[in-house]
Design an enzyme around this catalytic site. Sequence first.
Site, PDB file in Angstrom:
ATOM      1  N   GLU A   1       7.755  31.372  12.886  1.00 18.46           N
ATOM      2  CA  GLU A   1       7.035  30.748  14.000  1.00 18.46           C
ATOM      3  C   GLU A   1       6.327  29.442  13.620  1.00 18.46           C
ATOM      4  OE1 GLU A   1       4.478  33.681  15.800  1.00 18.46           O
ATOM      5  OE2 GLU A   1       6.128  35.025  16.246  1.00 18.46           O
TER       6      GLU A   1
ATOM      7  N   GLU B   1      11.144  39.928  16.141  1.00 21.20           N
ATOM      8  CA  GLU B   1       9.887  40.561  16.553  1.00 21.20           C
ATOM      9  C   GLU B   1       9.950  40.799  18.046  1.00 21.20           C
ATOM     10  OE1 GLU B   1       6.166  38.593  15.674  1.00 21.20           O
ATOM     11  OE2 GLU B   1       6.796  38.156  13.627  1.00 21.20           O
TER      12      GLU B   1
HETATM   13  O1  IFM Z   1       1.156  39.531  15.056  1.00 18.95           O
HETATM   14  C1  IFM Z   1       1.934  38.444  15.432  1.00 18.95           C
HETATM   15  C2  IFM Z   1       2.889  38.075  14.311  1.00 18.95           C
HETATM   16  O2  IFM Z   1       2.229  37.803  13.126  1.00 18.95           O
HETATM   17  C3  IFM Z   1       3.683  36.849  14.686  1.00 18.95           C
HETATM   18  N1  IFM Z   1       4.299  36.997  15.982  1.00 18.95           N
HETATM   19  C4  IFM Z   1       3.479  37.476  17.062  1.00 18.95           C
HETATM   20  C5  IFM Z   1       2.747  38.733  16.657  1.00 18.95           C
HETATM   21  C6  IFM Z   1       1.893  39.244  17.827  1.00 18.95           C
HETATM   22  O3  IFM Z   1       0.966  38.280  18.223  1.00 18.95           O
END
Ligand code: IFM
Length: 457
Positions: free
Chosen positions: A173, A353
């Site tokens: 990210e 994710e």
């Molecule tokens: O917890 C975070 C993660 O570290 C990165 N992506 C989003 C998740 C939820 O906010």
Amino acid sequence: MTQAPAITTTASFPEKFVWGVATSSFQIEGAADVDGKGPSIWDDFCKQPGAIADASDGVTACDHYHRWQDDLDLIDRLGVDAYRFSVSWPRVRPGGSGAWNEKGLDFYERIVDGLLARGIKPYLTLNHWDLPSELQAKGGWTDRDTVHRFVEYAQGIDQRMGDRLASITTHNEPWVVAVLGYEQGIFAPGIKSRAAAAQASHHLLLSHGLALQALRAQGSKTRLGIVLNLSPVQSATDSAEDQAQAHLEDGKLLRWYMDPLFQGSYPADVLAYLGADAPQLQAGDLDAIRTPMDFMGVNYYSRAVISAKGPWDAKQSGLPITDMGWEVYPEGLTELLVRMHTDYPVPPLYVTENGGAFKDAVQDGQVHDADRTDYIARHIEAVAEAMRQGVRMEGYMVWSLLDNFEWASGYAKRFGIVHVDYATQKRTLKDSAIWYAAMLTARPGHRSQKVAAINAI
Ligand code: IFM
């Protein structure tokens, strides 16, 4: 609260599709200064008054550094094929340059070998945000030198354990690092400068491309890629103002990363918006950034709705809302994956994710999180739909294995499919974990069935 659907989700997926769970170093490890680990920008940021909602930090977190064997057993019980985790750069090279920390490298090597011994594929991320503080003192991601230190870090990890990894992700990210960390200042390192954010994002992308080239040059045996947080960006109304604003926001979130990674240029409308704050580039940077990847990861949580009048109130849509205030919008995941596949020459994709924070309660040793199960099930169906529409998908990973440190929100927001009692460090499988495990272990040929068959002889 919606009931979890009785789905036969995995039936729509090929046998080699990879199912996993994900975490990151700072959010679970703790052991902030144990065994030679150096400080990271998140250790520093947590000390700033008001930076973290509950004034917490990552000093103990889920104490995974000490409980890693039990946690790997837990991952095994879930029946997943893969575990996505990140390396803490300052744990393995405390200052970001100079001496390496053998104890830190040993820790991650034990994780990798422990996963393999259990039949689980290790998906390793190099940068899930915990930059060594010493590099931040020289400008962090705004300093071009950090790019070269990151390449060395990538080479060191690959030399040590790349032969046993399923993949290496360079960055998790980069939008979050650049925009929340350097423009809005609500994440580490807490800087508020649009120009700094633009330069940081360019250096993150450049370090990704140069790391891929360096790893391939040293004969890396693993698959290489990046993970972006992306959403479909929708206009709140049909008005020209809202649509123009939504197009720009799409440029800042998605095209700013996807265009250089796959087309070798930054989007003209975002460059115009940045004006004098646009990043400084050197000859060859854009060629390096578009170095081909073996896979790419997408982190998806919700859509973005944009109104030129100001922030969109998610409550007005009537959709279910998670504890983060994010709409539950699984169709956005299909839309996003199809768009990536249509607009860019993407390699095979993973959802690296996906998950939801909900207010959980432990009752008689159980957590009945039907809303989380419903969220995950509906998003898995959204992935299946994208595949039906022709998208090459290779895997799906739940965020997160454990409740953990949710950055500026502290520990109040729980994303885990496994509950963590932070006072005792007791782990409790939530209903969502039990559902996920039941689904995964029921797949034909799952390793648990082989074990059961051997035991039955
Ligand atoms: O917890 C975070 C993660 O570290 C990165 N992506 C989003 C998740 C939820 O906010």
